[in-house]
Scaffold this motif. Structure first.
Motif, PDB file in Angstrom:
ATOM      1  N   ASN C 239       0.823  -1.199   0.000  1.00  0.00           N
ATOM      2  CA  ASN C 239       0.000   0.000   0.000  1.00  0.00           C
ATOM      3  C   ASN C 239       0.863   1.258   0.000  1.00  0.00           C
ATOM      4  O   ASN C 239       0.646   2.185  -0.768  1.00  0.00           O
ATOM      5  CB  ASN C 239      -0.904  -0.011   1.227  1.00  0.00           C
ATOM      6  N   PHE C 242       2.510   1.909  -3.381  1.00  0.00           N
ATOM      7  CA  PHE C 242       1.643   2.495  -4.408  1.00  0.00           C
ATOM      8  C   PHE C 242       1.279   3.936  -4.064  1.00  0.00           C
ATOM      9  O   PHE C 242       1.163   4.778  -4.961  1.00  0.00           O
ATOM     10  CB  PHE C 242       0.382   1.653  -4.606  1.00  0.00           C
ATOM     11  N   PHE C 243       1.113   4.224  -2.794  1.00  0.00           N
ATOM     12  CA  PHE C 243       0.886   5.612  -2.381  1.00  0.00           C
ATOM     13  C   PHE C 243       2.073   6.455  -2.859  1.00  0.00           C
ATOM     14  O   PHE C 243       1.907   7.506  -3.484  1.00  0.00           O
ATOM     15  CB  PHE C 243       0.742   5.660  -0.854  1.00  0.00           C
ATOM     16  N   GLY C 246       2.086   6.997  -6.591  1.00  0.00           N
ATOM     17  CA  GLY C 246       1.081   7.997  -6.957  1.00  0.00           C
ATOM     18  C   GLY C 246       1.575   9.400  -6.646  1.00  0.00           C
ATOM     19  O   GLY C 246       1.471  10.311  -7.473  1.00  0.00           O
ATOM     20  N   ALA C 399      -2.986   7.529  -6.292  1.00  0.00           N
ATOM     21  CA  ALA C 399      -2.627   6.213  -6.842  1.00  0.00           C
ATOM     22  C   ALA C 399      -3.397   5.929  -8.121  1.00  0.00           C
ATOM     23  O   ALA C 399      -2.922   5.206  -8.994  1.00  0.00           O
ATOM     24  CB  ALA C 399      -2.890   5.121  -5.808  1.00  0.00           C
ATOM     25  N   SER C 400      -4.592   6.524  -8.262  1.00  0.00           N
ATOM     26  CA  SER C 400      -5.379   6.287  -9.477  1.00  0.00           C
ATOM     27  C   SER C 400      -4.770   6.993 -10.679  1.00  0.00           C
ATOM     28  O   SER C 400      -5.120   6.715 -11.820  1.00  0.00           O
ATOM     29  CB  SER C 400      -6.817   6.756  -9.267  1.00  0.00           C
ATOM     30  N   ILE C 402      -1.509   6.946 -11.356  1.00  0.00           N
ATOM     31  CA  ILE C 402      -0.261   6.280 -11.754  1.00  0.00           C
ATOM     32  C   ILE C 402      -0.330   5.784 -13.194  1.00  0.00           C
ATOM     33  O   ILE C 402       0.514   6.106 -14.034  1.00  0.00           O
ATOM     34  CB  ILE C 402       0.039   5.070 -10.830  1.00  0.00           C
ATOM     35  N   SER C 443      -4.682   2.561  -1.396  1.00  0.00           N
ATOM     36  CA  SER C 443      -3.877   2.931  -2.559  1.00  0.00           C
ATOM     37  C   SER C 443      -3.646   1.722  -3.460  1.00  0.00           C
ATOM     38  O   SER C 443      -3.630   1.841  -4.693  1.00  0.00           O
ATOM     39  CB  SER C 443      -2.532   3.494  -2.119  1.00  0.00           C
ATOM     40  N   SER C 447      -4.844   1.724  -7.374  1.00  0.00           N
ATOM     41  CA  SER C 447      -3.923   1.636  -8.510  1.00  0.00           C
ATOM     42  C   SER C 447      -4.203   0.397  -9.347  1.00  0.00           C
ATOM     43  O   SER C 447      -4.078   0.432 -10.574  1.00  0.00           O
ATOM     44  CB  SER C 447      -2.484   1.635  -8.024  1.00  0.00           C
TER      45      SER C 447
END
Lengths: 50, 88, 472
Positions: C239, C242-243, C246, C399-400, C402, C443, C447
């Motif tokens: 998590n 990915f945070f 992002g 994260a969305s 990325i 996150s 992602s």
């Protein structure tokens, strides 16, 4: 088996791992500082700072 | 087992293994003689996230991470092979 | 601490340190700022920054007050794995290295991450992206301000309001004087101080505590901290990663740095800064593990780092922590002020509101926006708005973004609608996971959802994007 929680699968991280993790991270930070200083001197002498 | 003795009126717990724990408090005066009796113990239950969920989410994470790294590496390689189409 | 507050530092010493470093930054900001003759110089430091300053600025910006303060919290709550989980945030810098090269090739004259979204995907993706980016940037800025204010209060008894006001004032003034030159120049000195401080505190703690005893105490009293299979720690690993992706991939703080460095320097500088950053959360975090074995009673986990450092090292430790935290705050606040005002100016000002881009006016506007942003942050901080929660909530939002960015940079068949849907669906499901499952999944889920949307869309995309459109 379905009620098994990960916490019950208890695996201790050995002391040596913790010790080296701490030592290596401190070494890493020290090396990082050294690298920055060396790079700075190199860039400064070569007039490539900015 | 005594966890803490001193002037603070709160404490923070972490890192307990799964299971049930009992805590109780006692007030103490400046002289060791003047102390209250133990309070009613209160129970703390430590539960962890279920195994299946952890394994599933970790696998998703690993897959997502691998695809991301591979995509960037492949993209990087291919874009380097592109002759300088852009500088025109 | 209870009523009889004992601060670790004498308030007068705290003020002295604050003034000393504040004046130093302002002087250096003014000194380096004299280099800036054009608007591009002011905003992007002449686009010729070298490896040493480039590496330092990327690293220092990524070392926030959170790194120094929150890494010990991660160690205290999630143990050894927690520290490693925190360190994985450096992967964002590693992977931004190849992206920065691509950015410089595709957009040699580019300014902001918003520029890219607008030219690559058109206005809808751009608007959505700007909203996400602004929510994140303001939350980051305000959470750093409040964290700094609270820390000054805990460490030196400087009243919260005074602490916040002085930190922000110093950062706004020197960013105003010197723009990106000031930000990058001070970042170098701040990096050196942060690294030296973390090294010193860490080494002294190692020398003064018995690691073996510490481990044995943990095994009895906090066994989960050294459990190789601690569930939350394992989950927070991905998590957090990915945070971090992002945050780094989308934010203009990093894009403006990629544009500020020499083209061939940027990838190397980002990679190296990742290497330099990686050990910091472990070196700064492990001291929290010794709290229990030292008999330190933790009340507020957020101050465990300074508490233990003060306990083990006394006044020296407190001074070191104060200085390190002040440097990490300043190095991130200045960067965010500069990069976010740049984003506001270029994207909102120039492209949406259509303000004049005549150089002297433009520079004036950019200064005005820095002041405005600083003022807004100050007001939110003064109201004691705790935006740390918002910052964590923005995890799934950033994260969305990325995948829209990766696909947009490398694939000519990424469609604007896919980018919009990826950001919308990723954010929505990520937020849902945040509340329904737990923060440690938000996150990650966001992602992965956004990745799925992009992958599914590619076969349906008939148009191929002409990369030349990115040249404006």
């Amino acid at each position: 088996m379905s009620n098994l929680h990960v916490a019950e699968l208890f695996v201790f991280i050995p002391f040596a791992v913790m010790k080296w993790m701490i030592y290596l991270s401190l070494t890493g930070v020290g090396l990082g500082l050294l690298i920055l200083i060396v790079l700075f001197i190199r860039d400064w002498k070569g007039g490539r700072l900015w | 087992m005594v966890r803490y003795e001193g002037p603070d009126q709160a404490t923070y717990l972490s890192g307990l293994a799964a299971g049930n724990y009992f805590f109780r408090v006692m007030a103490k005066g400046p002289q060791s003689a003047a102390s209250s009796s133990w309070s009613q113990p209160f129970e703390l239950q430590v539960v962890f996230v279920g195994t299946h969920q952890v394994i599933l989410l970790s696998l998703i994470g690993l897959a997502g991470f691998t695809i991301l790294v591979v995509s960037i590496m492949v993209g990087h390689r291919l874009s380097q092979r592109e002759p300088k189409v852009l500088s025109s | 601490m209870s009523d009889g507050v004992i601060t670790l530092l004498d308030p007068r010493l705290g003020w002295a340190l604050l003034c000393l470093f504040g004046l130093l930054w302002v002087f250096l900001g003014w000194y380096w700022g004299r280099r800036a003759s054009s608007v591009d110089d002011f905003l992007l430091a002449g686009r010729k920054v070298g490896l040493a300053l480039g590496t330092a600025t990327a690293m220092a910006t990524w070392v926030t007050s959170n790194t120094v303060m929150l890494a010990p919290v991660f160690a205290l709550e999630k143990g050894l794995w927690g520290m490693v989980a925190y360190s994985t945030a450096s992967f964002g810098l590693f992977l931004f290295a190849p992206l920065s090269r691509r950015i410089r090739t595709l957009m040699p004259e580019g300014h902001t991450s918003g520029d890219f979204m607008r030219l690559r995907y058109g206005k809808w993706a751009w608007y959505l992206f700007l909203v996400i980016s602004m929510v994140y940037s303001v939350a980051w800025l305000v959470s750093m301000g409040t964290a700094g204010g609270k820390l000054m209060e805990t460490l030196a008894g400087i009243p919260y309001f005074h602490g916040v006001t002085s930190i922000l004032l110093v950062c706004v003034i020197y960013t105003l004087f010197g723009g990106m030159y000031a930000v990058i120049g001070t970042d170098f000195i701040q990096s050196a101080i942060i690294l030296a401080g973390v090294l010193l505190v860490g080494s002294l703690v190692v020398i003064r505590t018995d690691l073996r005893a510490l481990y044995d105490t943990m095994a009895v009293e906090q066994p989960s901290l050294i459990n190789a299979l601690m569930p939350v720690a394992l989950l927070s690993l991905f998590n957090n990663m990915f945070f971090g992706f992002g945050e780094v991939f989308h934010n203009n703080v990093w894009w403006s740095r990629a544009h500020a460095m020499r083209a061939e320097v940027a990838p190397r500088a980002f990679f190296l800064s990742g290497l330099l950053w990686f050990p910091i959360p472990i070196a700064a975090g492990f001291i929290a593990l010794s709290a229990t074995s030292l008999g330190v009673n933790v009340i507020d986990p957020n101050t465990v780092g300074p508490l233990v450092a003060g306990q083990v090292l006394g006044k020296v430790g407190a001074v070191l922590v104060f200085v390190v935290v002040f440097c990490s705050l300043a190095s991130s606040i200045d960067s965010l002020l500069a990069a976010t005002s740049d984003l506001l100016l270029q994207d909102l000002g120039k492209k949406i509101l259509g303000i004049s881009s005549e150089p002297s006016r433009f520079r004036l506007y950019s200064k005005f926006i820095i002041i405005l942003l600083g003022f807004l942050t100050w007001v939110l901080c003064a109201l004691e708005m705790d935006l740390l929660q918002i910052l964590f909530l923005s995890g799934p939002l950033v994260a969305s973004a990325i995948w829209p960015i990766i696909a947009g940079l490398y694939w000519n068949r990424a469609h604007w609608l896919a980018a919009v849907l990826a950001m919308l669906l990723g954010s929505a499901l990520g937020l849902w996971a945040y509340f329904q499952i737990g923060w440690y999944t938000a996150s990650l889920i966001s992602s992965v959802v956004s990745m799925a949307v992009i992958f599914v869309s590619v076969p349906f995309c008939r148009q191929t994007f002409d990369w030349k459109k990115l040249h404006e």
